[in-house]
Write an enzyme that holds these catalytic residues in place. Structure first.
Site, PDB file in Angstrom:
ATOM      1  CG  PHE A  35     -21.738 -35.584 -47.265  1.00 57.92           C
ATOM      2  CD1 PHE A  35     -22.174 -35.886 -45.983  1.00 57.92           C
ATOM      3  CD2 PHE A  35     -20.852 -34.524 -47.428  1.00 57.92           C
ATOM      4  CE1 PHE A  35     -21.745 -35.143 -44.888  1.00 57.92           C
ATOM      5  CE2 PHE A  35     -20.418 -33.780 -46.339  1.00 57.92           C
ATOM      6  CZ  PHE A  35     -20.865 -34.087 -45.061  1.00 57.92           C
TER       7      PHE A  35
ATOM      8  CG  ASP B 104     -22.916 -41.693 -46.965  1.00 54.79           C
ATOM      9  OD1 ASP B 104     -23.310 -40.831 -47.780  1.00 54.79           O
ATOM     10  OD2 ASP B 104     -23.593 -42.038 -45.960  1.00 54.79           O
TER      11      ASP B 104
ATOM     12  CG  ASN C 249     -18.519 -37.351 -38.767  1.00 54.70           C
ATOM     13  OD1 ASN C 249     -18.207 -36.403 -39.493  1.00 54.70           O
ATOM     14  ND2 ASN C 249     -19.371 -37.240 -37.769  1.00 54.70           N
TER      15      ASN C 249
ATOM     16  CB  CYS D 231     -30.165 -30.080 -50.652  1.00 51.25           C
ATOM     17  SG  CYS D 231     -29.755 -31.091 -49.229  1.00 51.25           S
TER      18      CYS D 231
HETATM   19  N1  SAH Z   1     -24.317 -37.279 -53.093  1.00 46.46           N
HETATM   20  C1  SAH Z   1     -25.386 -38.222 -52.901  1.00 46.46           C
HETATM   21  C2  SAH Z   1     -26.453 -37.721 -51.960  1.00 46.46           C
HETATM   22  C3  SAH Z   1     -25.980 -37.370 -50.582  1.00 46.46           C
HETATM   23  S1  SAH Z   1     -27.262 -37.353 -49.409  1.00 46.46           S
HETATM   24  C4  SAH Z   1     -26.006 -38.570 -54.244  1.00 46.46           C
HETATM   25  O1  SAH Z   1     -25.869 -37.789 -55.171  1.00 46.46           O
HETATM   26  O2  SAH Z   1     -26.645 -39.599 -54.360  1.00 46.46           O
HETATM   27  C5  SAH Z   1     -26.403 -37.104 -47.949  1.00 46.46           C
HETATM   28  C6  SAH Z   1     -25.610 -38.287 -47.462  1.00 46.46           C
HETATM   29  O3  SAH Z   1     -24.850 -37.840 -46.346  1.00 46.46           O
HETATM   30  C7  SAH Z   1     -26.405 -39.481 -46.949  1.00 46.46           C
HETATM   31  O4  SAH Z   1     -26.024 -40.616 -47.676  1.00 46.46           O
HETATM   32  C8  SAH Z   1     -25.996 -39.643 -45.468  1.00 46.46           C
HETATM   33  O5  SAH Z   1     -25.823 -40.990 -45.104  1.00 46.46           O
HETATM   34  C9  SAH Z   1     -24.684 -38.923 -45.445  1.00 46.46           C
HETATM   35  N2  SAH Z   1     -24.261 -38.320 -44.176  1.00 46.46           N
HETATM   36  C10 SAH Z   1     -24.991 -37.592 -43.311  1.00 46.46           C
HETATM   37  N3  SAH Z   1     -24.206 -37.120 -42.315  1.00 46.46           N
HETATM   38  C11 SAH Z   1     -22.954 -37.562 -42.565  1.00 46.46           C
HETATM   39  C12 SAH Z   1     -21.693 -37.374 -41.928  1.00 46.46           C
HETATM   40  N4  SAH Z   1     -21.586 -36.642 -40.829  1.00 46.46           N
HETATM   41  N5  SAH Z   1     -20.612 -37.941 -42.476  1.00 46.46           N
HETATM   42  C13 SAH Z   1     -20.701 -38.684 -43.614  1.00 46.46           C
HETATM   43  N6  SAH Z   1     -21.872 -38.869 -44.269  1.00 46.46           N
HETATM   44  C14 SAH Z   1     -22.975 -38.320 -43.752  1.00 46.46           C
END
Ligand code: SAH
Length: 405
Positions: free
Chosen positions: A240, A261, A287, A348
């Site tokens: 993520f 991501d 995913n 979060c």
């Molecule tokens: N770690 C990042 C913030 C993450 S926010 C930072 O510090 O800047 C959450 C992220 O999860 C988003 O970018 C969103 O696109 C991604 N996301 C949501 N569901 C997801 C999934 N099932 N698989 C991969 N990424 C996902």
């Protein structure tokens, strides 16, 4: 004898015993179901709040639409709202000037936690991003005070308003797009600048005020990035990763970093950020649940894994499903960590308490027979203070743990 009328010139809202108890317990919200009378009060008005017997409890901002009808701004009568706003903005800015280090990007105003309920202001180097989340903060005279004060004190190149259409709908405010609301402080040339480069902990990031998600970056994680980088080593996986917040920090101490991501636009910015810092990072669009399963099945191993998913528990009603999601991620990550590996696991969701999240991580470790030592149990950065008795202002958990077998 309690005074019977609000000792101010403001219209009066009377609240129930339950609402009164809530305020006495230190919260600043009163729900619509606890409003006894608010006849003739205009949407977004500043109001005097009294209990059922007419005893004055404080001054609040009123919403005619939201379930949160009242947000307290003072326990005193307020006859000069612009003056109060200016003082609160000044106090929020000077707190950040004292405590925020190693960055030109931070939250300048954090709503209730800065006694400015409904207002969020973020700074990205020379740009400010403003979110007005309530009828009161959206009202023209209030906006004018906010913009003037921010311009005077911080002298940004531009101020941009970020609009969440859903919030405006809930507050019954007319739809409006995000956009520039002020270019250049009064004494400067008009700039119309909406993008910039900001830095945190020596790492640089692109910022586009009118693209991206949330407020452009996850400023609440800023201190956790630096903390994580202090433990990270070897081969690292940032799950993520969004625009590379953790990944770029890890690249300072790790031999190899992969960011994952599901959002291609986020990864495109991540790649530009890597170039900006002269780093080589592998970005994978996938995913996270599928990828972790596939990588684990394929026998991949890492020395450092970051988990920073979006909020799975949007409300109490889906808490169980959310906890299953968090547990699955932690299980899979723990399976893939080498002995002495580092897990940085974040959550979060406000509905998942720090104790509950620790349980999730602990259960996951037990299930996969790994011993974990917690080396840091962290929360949100100092520019996101948590107002005691207003639990909604605290939401971020960031556990740094070391696998010992
Ligand atoms: N770690 C990042 C913030 C993450 S926010 C930072 O510090 O800047 C959450 C992220 O999860 C988003 O970018 C969103 O696109 C991604 N996301 C949501 N569901 C997801 C999934 N099932 N698989 C991969 N990424 C996902």
């Amino acid at each position: 004898m309690p005074s019977k009328a609000a000792p101010s010139s403001l219209p009066v809202v009377k609240i129930s015993r339950r609402g009164t108890r809530r305020l006495q317990d230190g919260h600043v919200w009163v729900y619509r179901s606890d409003i006894v009378s608010a006849s003739g009060v205009a949407p977004g008005a500043a109001v005097g709040v009294t209990d059922e017997r007419g005893k004055f409890l404080g001054t609040a901002l009123y919403s005619s639409a939201s379930q949160i009808a009242i947000r307290m701004i003072s326990t005193h009568p307020v006859n000069d709202l612009p003056g109060l706003l200016r003082d609160r903005i000044a106090a929020a800015i000077s707190y950040r000037e004292r405590v925020v280090r190693d960055t030109d990007a931070y939250r300048v105003i954090f709503s209730e936690a800065d006694f400015l309920a409904g207002l969020i202001v973020d700074r990205y180097n020379d740009l400010l991003s403003v979110q007005a989340l309530t009828q009161a903060m959206d009202a023209e005279p209030v906006r004018n005070v906010i913009v003037a004060e921010l311009n005077e004190r911080l002298k940004p190149a531009s101020i941009v308003e970020r609009v969440d259409p859903r919030v405006r709908e809930l507050e019954q405010l007319p739809a409006r797009p995000s956009g520039l609301i002020s270019s250049g402080a009064a004494d400067e040339v008009q700039s119309r600048k909406t993008s910039t480069v900001f830095s945190m902990n020596g790492v640089r990031f692109h910022y586009e005020a009118l693209e991206g998600q949330k407020t452009g970056a996850f400023l609440d994680q800023r201190e956790n990035y630096a903390a994580a980088a202090g433990y990270a080593y070897g081969e690292a996986l940032d799950v993520f990763c969004y625009q590379g917040g953790f990944a770029l920090h890890l690249a300072q101490s790790c031999s190899q970093v992969t960011g994952v991501d599901s959002s291609r636009p986020a990864l495109e910015v991540a790649d530009r950020n890597a170039a900006l810092n002269g780093r080589e990072i592998e970005w994978v669009e996938a995913n996270a649940f599928d990828l972790l399963r596939d990588y684990a099945d394929a026998g991949r191993r890492y020395d450092t894994i970051i988990l920073d998913p979006p909020a799975f528990a949007k409300s109490k009603s889906n808490l169980e499903t959310a906890l299953r999601g968090y547990k699955e991620l932690n299980l899979r990550a723990l399976k893939m960590l080498r002995p002495s590996g580092i897990l940085v696991t974040c959550c979060c969701s406000y509905h998942v308490s720090p104790a509950l999240y620790l349980d999730v991580v602990g259960d996951s470790a037990r299930d996969v027979h790994r011993n974990l030592r917690i080396v840091e149990n962290r929360g949100q950065a100092k520019d996101h203070p948590i107002l005691l008795n207003v639990p909604e202002t605290g939401y971020l958990k960031c556990i740094i743990a070391c696998v010992s077998n």
